[in-house]
Scaffold this active site. Structure first.
Site, mmCIF file in Angstrom:
data_model
loop_
_atom_site.group_PDB
_atom_site.id
_atom_site.type_symbol
_atom_site.label_atom_id
_atom_site.label_comp_id
_atom_site.label_asym_id
_atom_site.label_seq_id
_atom_site.Cartn_x
_atom_site.Cartn_y
_atom_site.Cartn_z
ATOM 1 N N ASP A 15 0.877 -1.175 0.000
ATOM 2 C CA ASP A 15 0.000 0.000 0.000
ATOM 3 C C ASP A 15 0.912 1.223 0.000
ATOM 4 O O ASP A 15 2.129 1.108 0.188
ATOM 5 C CB ASP A 15 -0.885 -0.018 1.264
ATOM 6 C CG ASP A 15 -1.747 1.230 1.396
ATOM 7 O OD1 ASP A 15 -2.465 1.548 0.423
ATOM 8 O OD2 ASP A 15 -1.695 1.900 2.438
ATOM 9 N N SER A 16 0.312 2.392 -0.163
ATOM 10 C CA SER A 16 1.100 3.626 -0.102
ATOM 11 C C SER A 16 1.624 3.885 1.315
ATOM 12 O O SER A 16 2.530 4.695 1.490
ATOM 13 C CB SER A 16 0.243 4.815 -0.534
ATOM 14 O OG SER A 16 -0.819 5.005 0.382
ATOM 15 N N TYR A 47 -0.710 8.405 -2.593
ATOM 16 C CA TYR A 47 -0.819 8.062 -4.012
ATOM 17 C C TYR A 47 -2.009 8.786 -4.663
ATOM 18 O O TYR A 47 -2.008 9.052 -5.859
ATOM 19 C CB TYR A 47 -1.048 6.552 -4.184
ATOM 20 C CG TYR A 47 0.157 5.659 -4.010
ATOM 21 C CD1 TYR A 47 1.422 6.155 -3.688
ATOM 22 C CD2 TYR A 47 0.024 4.277 -4.190
ATOM 23 C CE1 TYR A 47 2.509 5.295 -3.538
ATOM 24 C CE2 TYR A 47 1.108 3.412 -4.052
ATOM 25 C CZ TYR A 47 2.343 3.927 -3.717
ATOM 26 O OH TYR A 47 3.414 3.077 -3.590
ATOM 27 N N GLY A 48 -3.045 9.041 -3.847
ATOM 28 C CA GLY A 48 -4.313 9.538 -4.388
ATOM 29 C C GLY A 48 -4.225 10.746 -5.309
ATOM 30 O O GLY A 48 -4.873 10.769 -6.352
ATOM 31 N N CYS A 79 -4.185 -1.559 -1.952
ATOM 32 C CA CYS A 79 -4.351 -0.123 -2.156
ATOM 33 C C CYS A 79 -5.255 0.054 -3.357
ATOM 34 O O CYS A 79 -4.929 -0.427 -4.456
ATOM 35 C CB CYS A 79 -2.989 0.510 -2.414
ATOM 36 S SG CYS A 79 -3.072 2.249 -2.885
ATOM 37 N N ASN A 80 -6.378 0.710 -3.150
ATOM 38 C CA ASN A 80 -7.333 0.894 -4.257
ATOM 39 C C ASN A 80 -6.739 1.735 -5.379
ATOM 40 O O ASN A 80 -6.963 1.453 -6.553
ATOM 41 C CB ASN A 80 -8.586 1.598 -3.737
ATOM 42 C CG ASN A 80 -9.369 0.733 -2.783
ATOM 43 O OD1 ASN A 80 -10.335 0.106 -3.167
ATOM 44 N ND2 ASN A 80 -8.954 0.689 -1.530
ATOM 45 N N GLU A 158 -2.333 8.847 8.136
ATOM 46 C CA GLU A 158 -0.869 8.728 8.162
ATOM 47 C C GLU A 158 -0.274 9.533 9.323
ATOM 48 O O GLU A 158 0.806 9.221 9.800
ATOM 49 C CB GLU A 158 -0.260 9.174 6.825
ATOM 50 C CG GLU A 158 -0.595 8.245 5.650
ATOM 51 C CD GLU A 158 0.252 6.969 5.628
ATOM 52 O OE1 GLU A 158 1.436 7.016 5.997
ATOM 53 O OE2 GLU A 158 -0.295 5.915 5.225
ATOM 54 N N CYS A 190 -10.913 2.952 -0.009
ATOM 55 C CA CYS A 190 -9.501 3.273 0.221
ATOM 56 C C CYS A 190 -9.149 2.514 1.482
ATOM 57 O O CYS A 190 -9.885 2.595 2.486
ATOM 58 C CB CYS A 190 -9.290 4.774 0.426
ATOM 59 S SG CYS A 190 -7.647 5.187 1.055
ATOM 60 N N THR A 191 -8.049 1.780 1.451
ATOM 61 C CA THR A 191 -7.763 0.891 2.583
ATOM 62 C C THR A 191 -7.383 1.654 3.850
ATOM 63 O O THR A 191 -7.329 1.065 4.934
ATOM 64 C CB THR A 191 -6.675 -0.129 2.211
ATOM 65 O OG1 THR A 191 -5.535 0.569 1.683
ATOM 66 C CG2 THR A 191 -7.192 -1.118 1.194
ATOM 67 N N HIS A 192 -7.125 2.959 3.725
ATOM 68 C CA HIS A 192 -6.890 3.756 4.941
ATOM 69 C C HIS A 192 -8.188 4.033 5.708
ATOM 70 O O HIS A 192 -8.148 4.299 6.913
ATOM 71 C CB HIS A 192 -6.287 5.118 4.577
ATOM 72 C CG HIS A 192 -4.831 5.107 4.262
ATOM 73 N ND1 HIS A 192 -4.318 4.569 3.108
ATOM 74 C CD2 HIS A 192 -3.765 5.603 4.951
ATOM 75 C CE1 HIS A 192 -3.001 4.735 3.099
ATOM 76 N NE2 HIS A 192 -2.638 5.355 4.197
HETATM 77 N N1 DGL Z 1 -4.743 3.109 0.841
HETATM 78 C C1 DGL Z 1 -4.698 3.770 -0.448
HETATM 79 C C2 DGL Z 1 -5.941 3.377 -1.233
HETATM 80 O O1 DGL Z 1 -6.545 2.375 -0.913
HETATM 81 C C3 DGL Z 1 -4.481 5.235 -0.235
HETATM 82 C C4 DGL Z 1 -3.813 5.911 -1.360
HETATM 83 C C5 DGL Z 1 -3.084 7.175 -1.014
HETATM 84 O O2 DGL Z 1 -1.949 7.086 -0.576
HETATM 85 O O3 DGL Z 1 -3.647 8.246 -1.288
HETATM 86 O O4 DGL Z 1 -6.331 4.019 -2.185
#
Ligand code: DGL
Length: 281
Positions: A15-16, A47-48, A79-80, A158, A190-192
């Site tokens: 993931d990011s 990443y978004g 990570c989506n 984060e 989003c996995t966060h």
């Molecule tokens: N957990 C990432 C997702 O599922 C977050 C991406 C990010 O870093 O913005 O999209």
């Protein structure tokens, strides 16, 4: 080819940053005998807001690292945004099976709704990619989908700030479209975002079912291991008997001490230490 009875290679996941730990938690709980190598690309999060092309580049780099250096038997794109950017390309490129979180999440979402009004929230990159709109259409479910981007949520997680007044105020603004659409099931795309579940529920109300892709993704892996040869690449198998205890390695491209400290708070005691990624600062 008949799958091997035992395959001790680890499962790779990335993931990011900290978000994929929600998926790691589900894998550790459901597949406790499996070894896991998790990469949190905290040196390059979020990443978004990045272009899908740039995120795809990161995804390829991390995937190659996990396959070449850690010999993983399965790659989970936890990570989506990275899945939206690169899942198909990774499947074409790699010799091991590759799983994302988007299709499992959609399966859980369409199961969870009664009214047929469903919502998905995700990063700007994920929403703009149209990946969820396509996945819901492909599911064939007769649902009315509202999609909303939630820029800023990832940064709060984060920072370890999951319940502040500031994130609540932001959530009230960003979740207005799904409240307006009267969704009864909301996919945290989003996995966060599961780390913000309390704030999100405070804003949308207890009647809205929050859906996370983590458990469904882990169940999909379990079914894949149990169901004979993997979809593509080498056949995959479970590591050993269920009483084996898997090992868990965590690698970060950012500040490893912080990854260990906040990661242990978010995931639990399995995150005992963190290692530095070779591309990390
Ligand atoms: N957990 C990432 C997702 O599922 C977050 C991406 C990010 O870093 O913005 O999209």
């Amino acid at each position: 080819m008949t799958p091997p009875a035992v395959d001790d290679r680890p499962i790779g996941m990335f993931d990011s940053g900290f978000g994929g730990l929600t998926v790691a938690r589900a894998f550790i709980d459901l597949l406790p005998a499996e070894d896991l190598v998790y990469v949190g690309d905290t040196g390059r999060y979020p990443y978004g807001p990045r272009s899908l092309g740039e995120v795809a580049g990161f995804a390829h780099e991390i995937a190659r690292f996990l396959v070449d250096e850690h010999d993983v038997k399965l790659l989970v794109v936890a990570c989506n945004t990275a899945a939206a950017a690169a899942l198909e390309a990774l499947r074409d490129e790699l010799d091991v099976p590759v799983m994302g979180v988007i299709d499992p999440g959609v399966r859980s979402l369409v199961r969870a709704t009664d009214s047929g009004h469903v919502g998905v929230i995700g990063t700007v990159g994920t929403v703009r990619s149209g990946a969820y709109q396509r996945a819901v259409a492909a599911s064939g479910a007769a649902v009315d989908l509202t999609v909303a981007a939630c820029p800023g949520f990832v940064e709060f997680v984060e920072r370890g700030e999951t319940g502040s007044d500031q994130v609540h105020v932001l959530a009230e603004r960003l979740l207005a479209p799904v409240i307006e659409a009267k969704v009864d099931a909301l996919l945290l795309g989003c996995t966060h975002y599961p780390f913000l579940a309390r704030t999100i529920t405070d804003v949308v109300g207890r009647d809205v079912v929050l859906v996370s892709s983590a458990e469904e993704t882990a169940f999909e892996a379990l079914a894949m291991f149990g169901g004979g040869p993997a979809a593509q690449g080498e056949p995959a198998a479970l590591a050993a008997s269920p009483d084996r205890v898997g090992t868990h390695r965590f690698i970060s491209s950012g500040d490893v001490d912080r990854f260990q400290e906040l990661g242990a708070r978010l995931l639990g005691p399995e995150l005992g230490s963190a290692e530095r990624a070779p591309w990390g600062g």
